[in-house]
Scaffold this active site. Sequence first.
Site, PDB file in Angstrom:
ATOM      1  N   ASN A  16       0.862  -1.194   0.000  1.00 16.09           N
ATOM      2  CA  ASN A  16       0.000   0.000   0.000  1.00 16.09           C
ATOM      3  C   ASN A  16       0.889   1.232   0.000  1.00 16.09           C
ATOM      4  O   ASN A  16       2.046   1.173   0.420  1.00 16.09           O
ATOM      5  CB  ASN A  16      -0.871   0.018   1.259  1.00 16.09           C
ATOM      6  CG  ASN A  16      -1.835   1.190   1.283  1.00 16.09           C
ATOM      7  OD1 ASN A  16      -2.422   1.550   0.244  1.00 16.09           O
ATOM      8  ND2 ASN A  16      -1.999   1.816   2.429  1.00 16.09           N
ATOM      9  N   HIS A  75       0.775   5.182   1.444  1.00 12.07           N
ATOM     10  CA  HIS A  75       0.023   6.043   2.356  1.00 12.07           C
ATOM     11  C   HIS A  75       0.646   7.430   2.342  1.00 12.07           C
ATOM     12  O   HIS A  75       1.868   7.559   2.429  1.00 12.07           O
ATOM     13  CB  HIS A  75       0.049   5.453   3.779  1.00 12.07           C
ATOM     14  CG  HIS A  75      -0.757   6.258   4.739  1.00 12.07           C
ATOM     15  ND1 HIS A  75      -2.127   6.249   4.744  1.00 12.07           N
ATOM     16  CD2 HIS A  75      -0.387   7.137   5.699  1.00 12.07           C
ATOM     17  CE1 HIS A  75      -2.568   7.083   5.677  1.00 12.07           C
ATOM     18  NE2 HIS A  75      -1.529   7.630   6.273  1.00 12.07           N
ATOM     19  N   SER A  86       4.667   6.957   2.310  1.00 10.68           N
ATOM     20  CA  SER A  86       5.305   5.698   2.709  1.00 10.68           C
ATOM     21  C   SER A  86       4.723   4.542   1.912  1.00 10.68           C
ATOM     22  O   SER A  86       3.495   4.450   1.766  1.00 10.68           O
ATOM     23  CB  SER A  86       5.027   5.409   4.190  1.00 10.68           C
ATOM     24  OG  SER A  86       5.368   6.499   5.017  1.00 10.68           O
ATOM     25  N   ASP A  92      -2.652   0.919   8.225  1.00 13.61           N
ATOM     26  CA  ASP A  92      -1.420   1.684   7.938  1.00 13.61           C
ATOM     27  C   ASP A  92      -0.284   1.354   8.913  1.00 13.61           C
ATOM     28  O   ASP A  92       0.491   2.245   9.292  1.00 13.61           O
ATOM     29  CB  ASP A  92      -1.701   3.202   7.964  1.00 13.61           C
ATOM     30  CG  ASP A  92      -2.771   3.605   6.961  1.00 13.61           C
ATOM     31  OD1 ASP A  92      -2.829   2.982   5.890  1.00 13.61           O
ATOM     32  OD2 ASP A  92      -3.536   4.535   7.257  1.00 13.61           O
TER      33      ASP A  92
END
Length: 217
Positions: free
Chosen positions: A109, A111, A138, A147
């Site tokens: 992912n 973020h 990030s 997260d």
Amino acid sequence: MSTKRIVVLISGSGSNLQAIINACAANEVHGSIVAVISNRPEVYGLERARLAGIETQTLNHKNFADRLSFDQALMELIDSYRPDLVVLAGFMRILTAEFVEHYSGRMLNIHPSLLPAYKGVHTHQRALDDGAKQHGASVHFVTAELDAGAVILQATVPVLTDDTAETLAARVLMEEHKIYPQVVNWFCAERLSCKDGAAWLDGQRLAEPLQLKAEGL
Ligand code: GRF
């Protein structure tokens, strides 16, 4: 080494998707995007995928009774493409633990903050409200906690005195487009993995996230 099969999940404009499409087209990623799946119909990211000749799917979460049944259907759809890597690129859904566990060590992912700072939403406004001097993005492995998975690479940008959430977001987004394809490539080149909750690159455990510094820092 085989070319890795990538499935990208989006919910919106898909500019990070575009950065990865471009990197694949330029042979900067040892992988190919086999499908782009959106939980929202008619978002621009789907158009980007179509223009690049990539198969698209829409799975509207509003058509499902609950989170679990949506995630189950999403898992089946993703798995029909036999991906090596699942890339969340602006996919605005909280995922069930079952879903995350299923893709453990093979889902990334991005973020828009320097994690662990500003998990969740409205990251740019929160950084401004705090008077933060630096902000960024990030790329991390996904774990069940929001997260919170091992961070691999971060990009830092300066916060300018006249920044609004929009100008700051735009500056961060430009860096996102550099770091996400880079990390996707590390994974596809079998240089990056996740073991014991930590990210490993080239056989080294990353005690701290790697850093890309933007101009002006
Ligand atoms: C990016 O800021 C990303 O960090 C966040 O959602 C945004 C997606 O933008 N998760 P895009 O759809 O890739 O343009």
